[in-house]
Design a protein around this motif. Structure first.
Motif, PDB file in Angstrom:
ATOM      1  N   ASN A 299       0.849  -1.346   0.082  1.00  0.00           N
ATOM      2  CA  ASN A 299       0.128  -0.033  -0.143  1.00  0.00           C
ATOM      3  C   ASN A 299       0.825   1.331   0.041  1.00  0.00           C
ATOM      4  N   PHE A 300       2.225   1.263   0.086  1.00  0.00           N
ATOM      5  CA  PHE A 300       2.781   2.399   0.021  1.00  0.00           C
ATOM      6  C   PHE A 300       2.868   3.056  -1.338  1.00  0.00           C
ATOM      7  N   SER A 301       2.669   2.031  -2.539  1.00  0.00           N
ATOM      8  CA  SER A 301       2.536   3.012  -3.861  1.00  0.00           C
ATOM      9  C   SER A 301       1.247   3.525  -3.945  1.00  0.00           C
ATOM     10  N   THR A 302       0.044   3.001  -3.355  1.00  0.00           N
ATOM     11  CA  THR A 302      -1.410   3.842  -3.561  1.00  0.00           C
ATOM     12  C   THR A 302      -1.372   4.970  -2.514  1.00  0.00           C
ATOM     13  N   ALA A 303      -0.466   4.736  -1.502  1.00  0.00           N
ATOM     14  CA  ALA A 303      -0.762   5.874  -0.452  1.00  0.00           C
ATOM     15  C   ALA A 303       0.012   7.260  -0.545  1.00  0.00           C
ATOM     16  N   GLY A 304       0.856   7.404  -1.614  1.00  0.00           N
ATOM     17  CA  GLY A 304       1.640   8.154  -1.877  1.00  0.00           C
ATOM     18  C   GLY A 304       2.902   8.570  -1.414  1.00  0.00           C
ATOM     19  N   VAL A 305       3.466   7.370  -0.940  1.00  0.00           N
ATOM     20  CA  VAL A 305       4.788   7.350  -0.378  1.00  0.00           C
ATOM     21  C   VAL A 305       5.830   7.367  -1.594  1.00  0.00           C
ATOM     22  N   LYS A 306       6.864   8.345  -1.304  1.00  0.00           N
ATOM     23  CA  LYS A 306       7.803   8.550  -2.254  1.00  0.00           C
ATOM     24  C   LYS A 306       9.195   8.455  -1.867  1.00  0.00           C
ATOM     25  N   VAL A 307      10.150   8.430  -2.676  1.00  0.00           N
ATOM     26  CA  VAL A 307      11.299   7.969  -2.673  1.00  0.00           C
ATOM     27  C   VAL A 307      12.559   8.869  -2.891  1.00  0.00           C
ATOM     28  N   SER A 308      13.534   9.122  -1.925  1.00  0.00           N
ATOM     29  CA  SER A 308      14.432  10.292  -2.468  1.00  0.00           C
ATOM     30  C   SER A 308      15.534   9.745  -2.955  1.00  0.00           C
ATOM     31  N   VAL A 309      15.871  10.359  -4.107  1.00  0.00           N
ATOM     32  CA  VAL A 309      17.137  10.020  -5.056  1.00  0.00           C
ATOM     33  C   VAL A 309      17.944  11.378  -5.208  1.00  0.00           C
ATOM     34  N   ASN A 310      19.031  11.476  -4.887  1.00  0.00           N
ATOM     35  CA  ASN A 310      19.776  12.862  -5.058  1.00  0.00           C
ATOM     36  C   ASN A 310      19.039  13.954  -4.664  1.00  0.00           C
ATOM     37  N   GLY A 311      18.508  14.059  -3.459  1.00  0.00           N
ATOM     38  CA  GLY A 311      17.633  15.178  -2.953  1.00  0.00           C
ATOM     39  C   GLY A 311      16.530  15.535  -3.369  1.00  0.00           C
ATOM     40  N   LYS A 312      15.783  14.490  -4.328  1.00  0.00           N
ATOM     41  CA  LYS A 312      14.560  14.948  -4.795  1.00  0.00           C
ATOM     42  C   LYS A 312      13.656  13.715  -4.604  1.00  0.00           C
ATOM     43  N   ASN A 313      12.398  13.885  -4.395  1.00  0.00           N
ATOM     44  CA  ASN A 313      11.381  12.780  -3.981  1.00  0.00           C
ATOM     45  C   ASN A 313      10.790  12.276  -5.327  1.00  0.00           C
ATOM     46  N   TYR A 314      10.567  11.037  -5.637  1.00  0.00           N
ATOM     47  CA  TYR A 314      10.080  10.309  -6.868  1.00  0.00           C
ATOM     48  C   TYR A 314       8.787   9.649  -6.241  1.00  0.00           C
ATOM     49  N   PRO A 315       7.691   9.681  -7.012  1.00  0.00           N
ATOM     50  CA  PRO A 315       6.557   8.939  -6.665  1.00  0.00           C
ATOM     51  C   PRO A 315       6.898   7.214  -7.169  1.00  0.00           C
ATOM     52  N   ILE A 316       6.307   6.330  -6.101  1.00  0.00           N
ATOM     53  CA  ILE A 316       6.099   4.985  -6.643  1.00  0.00           C
ATOM     54  C   ILE A 316       5.243   4.822  -7.757  1.00  0.00           C
TER      55      ILE A 316
END
Length: 387
Positions: A299-316
């Motif tokens: 449910n991380f993907s549907t809940a809007g959890v993002k992942v940080s790469v090089n100081g920026k957030n990206y959506p699953i």
């Protein structure tokens, strides 16, 4: 080592414990919870750090958790907060793991085992149920129960405790409930004293009450989640500061991985099982080698959890797989293979969100997020010397 790992910042753990100690009187003991593998952080290493910081007790949930600590050379008293099966009593006694008891029948199992092992003065703590509805005798039964336990061979009453149900809430009715629980517990302790029995170490404060209710500290406090860097629900940093209590907790775990592949996709391409996400533009997708078997819940993907790469957030994007998941980079061309990807943790290690942030998005609590990082994820223990 796997790209996916949990960094455990022992300096942050040490900071948190010392910050908590600053809120507690010097004559109040501290029982630090290291149950559930120290809330997913690694019980042995966290226990060692806690002992270095002056922990008087460590709290475990099972006999096996206690044995792990004993085998690692941990010698401080261990308090087992859950009940054990009859076949586990032998090891609880052999490894000096202090159980919670609330009736003579259960306490009698330890008495009999002590006789078999030739052990005397085995300490138990009497649990009193003041409103949690879990384990414990009723407050009105405390004196009678304590007398029955004290009469058992080889057993000594080393303490009394209760557990608060809503001390992490600021709702008026919940605050009143906590006050009522505390009064019931004090009355139970007093009834034991009046029966001529020493109640031993009296304790009731969990993380929330440790910070918010100093008048309830009694002989010992039992901090849990705050040790690992997270405030207890509504007993937030801002709330405490408004009360004049300054405490700076730092996340002890950083959950990270690496980008193992970057691929370009045309508009209309679908990603993942069930084709639940389709690109509405030409875009780039990065693959991260972590999945729900590691603690990346679906449910991380549907809940809007993002992942940080090089100081920026990206959506699953798409469903999280057992061992992998995907994030959308869009038109970003800077991210490349082997770049670090951080899911949550310490901002000094690249995190743009904490386990609390992930928990709020997914409708749970930080405890479940950190405990959910599975055993196959290596724990890397860091100090200022290894950073």
């Amino acid at each position: 080592m796997r790209a996916t790992r949990a960094l455990i910042h022992l300096d942050n753990l040490r900071n948190n414990i010392l910050q908590i100690k600053s809120c507690v009187a010097s004559d109040v003991k501290m029982c630090i919870a290291v149950k559930a593998d120290a809330y997913g952080h690694g019980a042995v290493e966290c226990a060692r750090t806690a002992c270095e910081c002056g922990a008087d007790f460590l709290a475990v949930a099972t006999v096996d958790e206690g044995i792990e600590l004993r085998n690692a050379g941990i010698k401080v008293p261990l308090l087992m907060l859950s009940l054990c099966a009859p076949e586990e009593v032998k090891n609880a006694v052999a490894y000096d793991i202090t159980p919670l008891v609330f009736d003579a029948e259960y306490a009698g199992l330890f008495s009999k085992e002590c006789t078999l092992q030739g052990k005397k003065d085995f300490s138990v703590h009497l649990a009193v149920d003041t409103g949690m509805g879990r384990i414990g005798c009723l407050p009105c039964e405390a004196a009678q129960t304590a007398a029955g336990i004290a009469a058992l061979d080889n057993i000594v009453l080393g303490g009394m405790c209760t557990h608060f149900a809503v001390s992490d809430s600021l709702k008026a009715s919940d605050c009143e409930y906590t006050e009522r629980q505390f009064k019931l517990f004090k009355d139970a302790v007093e009834s034991v004293r009046k029966a001529g029995i020493d109640p031993g170490i009296c304790h009731c404060c969990n993380s929330a009450a440790t910070l918010n209710n100093p008048e309830m500290h009694l002989d010992m406090v039992r901090p849990g989640i705050i040790v690992y860097g997270y405030y207890a629900d509504e007993i937030s940093k801002e709330f405490l500061e408004a009360k004049g209590i300054r405490i700076d907790l730092r996340p002890v775990m950083t959950f990270e991985s690496e980008v193992c592949a970057v691929r370009s996709f045309r508009a209309g391409a679908s990603i993942g099982y069930g084709c639940t996400w389709t690109a509405d533009r030409d875009t780039r997708i990065a693959v991260i080698p972590a999945g729900y078997a590691d603690g990346m819940l679906r449910n991380f993907s549907t809940a809007g959890v993002k992942v940080s790469v090089n100081g920026k957030n990206y959506p699953i994007r798409g469903r999280i797989c057992m061992d992998q998941f995907m994030i959308e980079l869009g038109n970003d061309t800077e991210t490349c293979r082997w770049d670090k990807a951080v899911i949550f943790g310490d901002k000094d290690f690249g995190a743009l969100q904490t386990a609390d942030d992930v928990a709020r998005l997914t409708g749970t609590i930080s405890y479940e997020i950190t405990c959910g990082i599975s055993k196959r994820v290596p724990r890397v223990f860091l100090t200022s010397h290894t950073r």
